[in-house]
Design a protein around this motif. Structure first.
Motif, PDB file in Angstrom:
ATOM      1  N   ARG A   1       0.823  -1.217   0.000  1.00  0.00           N
ATOM      2  CA  ARG A   1       0.000   0.000   0.000  1.00  0.00           C
ATOM      3  C   ARG A   1       0.858   1.268   0.000  1.00  0.00           C
ATOM      4  O   ARG A   1       0.516   2.265  -0.640  1.00  0.00           O
ATOM      5  N   HIS A   2       1.974   1.210   0.718  1.00  0.00           N
ATOM      6  CA  HIS A   2       2.864   2.378   0.723  1.00  0.00           C
ATOM      7  C   HIS A   2       3.466   2.595  -0.664  1.00  0.00           C
ATOM      8  O   HIS A   2       3.573   3.734  -1.136  1.00  0.00           O
ATOM      9  N   ARG A   3       3.835   1.508  -1.321  1.00  0.00           N
ATOM     10  CA  ARG A   3       4.372   1.626  -2.683  1.00  0.00           C
ATOM     11  C   ARG A   3       3.334   2.185  -3.648  1.00  0.00           C
ATOM     12  O   ARG A   3       3.646   3.033  -4.494  1.00  0.00           O
ATOM     13  N   ILE A   4       2.087   1.726  -3.519  1.00  0.00           N
ATOM     14  CA  ILE A   4       1.036   2.189  -4.432  1.00  0.00           C
ATOM     15  C   ILE A   4       0.719   3.656  -4.189  1.00  0.00           C
ATOM     16  O   ILE A   4       0.455   4.412  -5.140  1.00  0.00           O
ATOM     17  N   GLU A   5       0.743   4.119  -2.937  1.00  0.00           N
ATOM     18  CA  GLU A   5       0.526   5.542  -2.653  1.00  0.00           C
ATOM     19  C   GLU A   5       1.613   6.395  -3.295  1.00  0.00           C
ATOM     20  O   GLU A   5       1.351   7.462  -3.855  1.00  0.00           O
ATOM     21  N   ALA A   6       2.850   5.900  -3.212  1.00  0.00           N
ATOM     22  CA  ALA A   6       3.965   6.612  -3.863  1.00  0.00           C
ATOM     23  C   ALA A   6       3.763   6.617  -5.377  1.00  0.00           C
ATOM     24  O   ALA A   6       4.022   7.629  -6.053  1.00  0.00           O
ATOM     25  N   ALA A   7       3.282   5.512  -5.928  1.00  0.00           N
ATOM     26  CA  ALA A   7       3.037   5.424  -7.372  1.00  0.00           C
ATOM     27  C   ALA A   7       1.948   6.396  -7.806  1.00  0.00           C
ATOM     28  O   ALA A   7       2.043   7.027  -8.873  1.00  0.00           O
ATOM     29  N   LYS A   8       0.901   6.532  -7.008  1.00  0.00           N
ATOM     30  CA  LYS A   8      -0.194   7.454  -7.337  1.00  0.00           C
ATOM     31  C   LYS A   8       0.325   8.880  -7.442  1.00  0.00           C
ATOM     32  O   LYS A   8      -0.052   9.638  -8.345  1.00  0.00           O
ATOM     33  N   THR A   9       1.212   9.245  -6.522  1.00  0.00           N
ATOM     34  CA  THR A   9       1.792  10.599  -6.559  1.00  0.00           C
ATOM     35  C   THR A   9       2.606  10.802  -7.829  1.00  0.00           C
ATOM     36  O   THR A   9       2.486  11.832  -8.513  1.00  0.00           O
ATOM     37  N   LEU A  10       3.421   9.823  -8.185  1.00  0.00           N
ATOM     38  CA  LEU A  10       4.265   9.932  -9.388  1.00  0.00           C
ATOM     39  C   LEU A  10       3.413   9.989 -10.653  1.00  0.00           C
ATOM     40  O   LEU A  10       3.692  10.771 -11.576  1.00  0.00           O
ATOM     41  N   LEU A  11       2.369   9.177 -10.710  1.00  0.00           N
ATOM     42  CA  LEU A  11       1.484   9.190 -11.881  1.00  0.00           C
ATOM     43  C   LEU A  11       0.757  10.519 -12.001  1.00  0.00           C
ATOM     44  O   LEU A  11       0.551  11.035 -13.108  1.00  0.00           O
ATOM     45  N   SER A  12       0.363  11.099 -10.869  1.00  0.00           N
ATOM     46  CA  SER A  12      -0.319  12.396 -10.886  1.00  0.00           C
ATOM     47  C   SER A  12       0.589  13.493 -11.396  1.00  0.00           C
ATOM     48  O   SER A  12       0.127  14.514 -11.915  1.00  0.00           O
ATOM     49  N   GLU A  13       1.900  13.302 -11.247  1.00  0.00           N
ATOM     50  CA  GLU A  13       2.867  14.304 -11.693  1.00  0.00           C
ATOM     51  C   GLU A  13       3.313  14.063 -13.128  1.00  0.00           C
ATOM     52  O   GLU A  13       4.192  14.765 -13.633  1.00  0.00           O
ATOM     53  N   GLY A  14       2.714  13.048 -13.803  1.00  0.00           N
ATOM     54  CA  GLY A  14       2.982  12.846 -15.231  1.00  0.00           C
ATOM     55  C   GLY A  14       4.080  11.868 -15.557  1.00  0.00           C
ATOM     56  O   GLY A  14       4.496  11.777 -16.719  1.00  0.00           O
TER      57      GLY A  14
END
Length: 504
Positions: free
Chosen positions: A448-461
């Motif tokens: 879950r921590h990895r996926i939260e980090a991934a969501k942030t990166l995806l939101s930044e393009g």
């Protein structure tokens, strides 16, 4: 542009009007039968280009050009005449006549002269606008600006000055640019191009300046700003706006500094803000929230991670209810960090990390929601107290250390078994302790921590293949499957949803 055609012969003027119909889609054409009529009209519609006969009864062409230049110094003129005399041409050139055409003029010669003159006017106007824009920007940002014709004009005039400060992340830029693209169209209905400036003072900050010929335009400008504010809110953009009136003789830099201070002191956290010169914000009473802070200290000291997280969420929920200004929120969090430091007897190592926390607090200016604040505060607080392990470390106090280990190294292969061995504790006991305090198994928490980090990166393009690698998954396909299971949508779909969210 305003183009004046001046010819005393009726049929010759009618022919000119007909020839100039091709310019009516982009310019305004005015026809006059005498110099006196043209001069009188110039006070209502300032001409940019005048095409005039020389020999006319009353005011002749050269006299008209001289008088019009008094109204509009940047005026460009073309003379029509049956006289092929050097004296006329010489007098005209001294006054700024850009071309001298002999009657009867061929259509293609006339059009070539007009097109060239319009291009000349456009280039001159562009250069003047750029110089004026540079001078205004310098006046805005510096208290020491050399005085010239541009700066003297601005200082001596009444101006409406507004500041737009936008919150958000990189994925929102398209939406912001679209919304800001409407700024000029909103204001230009009653303001001339040369009386309005839209100046970037940062990646997410714009200053709007409108010259006010009279104070009646103040109401119009405030109405336009409110309209723009509503448009941006409806576009899903979080923005902070405010305005002041720059008085005649007042420094533009002084007005901008006052405006910037006004917004910084009154802007709300987690929501858009509209501030006026007569807006006053009373700080919210948040004394009861410190009861939660004391509970948080106890849970950290006892190693009760999940209870501590719940306390932070409840604390942030109460802060949201009070609708704090960013200034008051920043002060509260700063005091919270110091309170934790002294009440929990932070080590010198933690003392260094607390100083680093204060350096990190600038990110509060970027957050747009209280959920972001809650996540950041949780990571920082438990990262702070999950540092080096003392020799007498109790097993239940290992969980904060393990959480900090996950947060710092989630992109690498992590093993609970290895961590347990290094800290001389039973794997089964540590596993049960971790789930009791966090509510998740070690594996679920890491995912879950990895996926939260991934969501942030995806939101930044960021690209999906890069995101997969950055959060610890070598196989993008496996990453996509895990992401979809946790989030409910594949990474590509999630990224597209985030982009559309901020695009009006």
């Amino acid at each position: 542009m305003n183009i004046f055609l001046v010819e005393d012969e009726h049929w010759a003027l009618a022919e000119l009007v007909e020839l100039f119909r091709i310019y009516e889609t982009e310019h305004r054409i005015f026809a006059f039968g005498s110099g006196d009529e043209a001069l009188a009209a110039a006070y209502e519609n300032t001409p940019d280009l005048v095409l005039t006969d020389i020999t006319m009864p009353g005011m002749d062409g050269l006299e008209l050009i001289k008088a019009l230049i008094g109204v509009h110094p940047d005026l460009k003129a073309i003379v029509l005449s049956v006289h092929d005399q050097f004296t006329y041409a010489q007098q005209g050139m001294k006054m700024g006549v850009i071309d001298y055409l002999l009657k009867p003029v061929r259509k293609e010669v006339l059009y070539a002269a007009i097109d060239q003159t319009l291009l000349h006017i456009t280039n001159d106007s562009k250069r003047k606008t750029e110089r004026m824009h540079a001078a205004v920007t310098q006046m805005l940002l510096s208290s020491e600006t050399p005085e010239n014709e541009y700066t003297a004009s601005v200082t001596g005039s009444l101006y409406f000055a507004a500041l737009l400060q936008i919150n958000g992340h990189a994925s929102e830029e398209g939406g912001k640019d679209t919304a800001l693209g409407s700024v000029r169209s909103v204001f230009h209905k009653r303001l001339r191009e040369q009386d309005f400036y839209c100046i970037d003072v940062g990646a997410k900050r714009k200053v709007l300046l409108a010259a006010l010929e009279d104070e009646q335009l103040i109401a119009y400008c405030t109405s336009c700003l409110q309209m723009l504010y509503q448009q941006m809110i409806h576009s899903g953009i979080q923005v902070h706006m405010g305005y002041v009136i720059k008085k005649k003789g007042e420094s533009l830099h002084f007005s901008y500094t006052a405006l910037n201070k006004m917004i910084e002191e009154q802007r709300k956290f987690g929501m858009s803000t509209y501030v006026t010169p007569d807006t006053f914000t009373v700080e919210a009473e948040i004394g009861e929230i410190w009861d939660r802070a004391r509970l948080l200290q106890n849970f950290i000291a006892q190693g009760e991670i999940q209870k501590g997280k719940d306390t932070i969420q409840n604390m942030v929920h109460e802060l949201k209810h009070h609708q704090l200004t960013l200034k008051q929120l920043t002060l509260f969090i700063s005091d919270l960090f110091y309170s934790l430091k002294y009440n929990l007897h932070a080590s010198s190592n933690r003392d260094t990390r607390i100083a680093a926390l204060h350096d990190d607090m600038h990110v509060l200016h970027e957050f747009t929601t209280y959920d972001e604040l809650s996540g950041w505060l949780t990571r920082k607080v438990f990262g702070l107290f999950g540092g080096q392990t003392p020799f007498d470390q109790k097993p239940k106090e290992l969980v904060p250390i393990l959480l900090n280990h996950i947060h710092s190294n989630y992109q690498h292969d992590l093993s609970l078994q290895q961590f347990a061995a290094e800290h001389h504790v039973s794997l089964g006991y540590l596993s049960r302790l971790f789930k009791t305090q966090t509510g998740y198994t070690f594996s679920d928490y890491l995912i879950r921590h990895r996926i939260e980090a991934a969501k942030t990166l995806l939101s930044e393009g960021a690209r999906i293949t890069d995101v997969s690698r950055l959060v610890g998954y070598e196989d993008p396909k496996h990453f996509s499957q895990v992401f979809k299971r946790i989030v409910g949508a594949p990474p590509k779909t999630y990224a597209q949803m985030q982009k559309r969210k901020f695009t009006p």
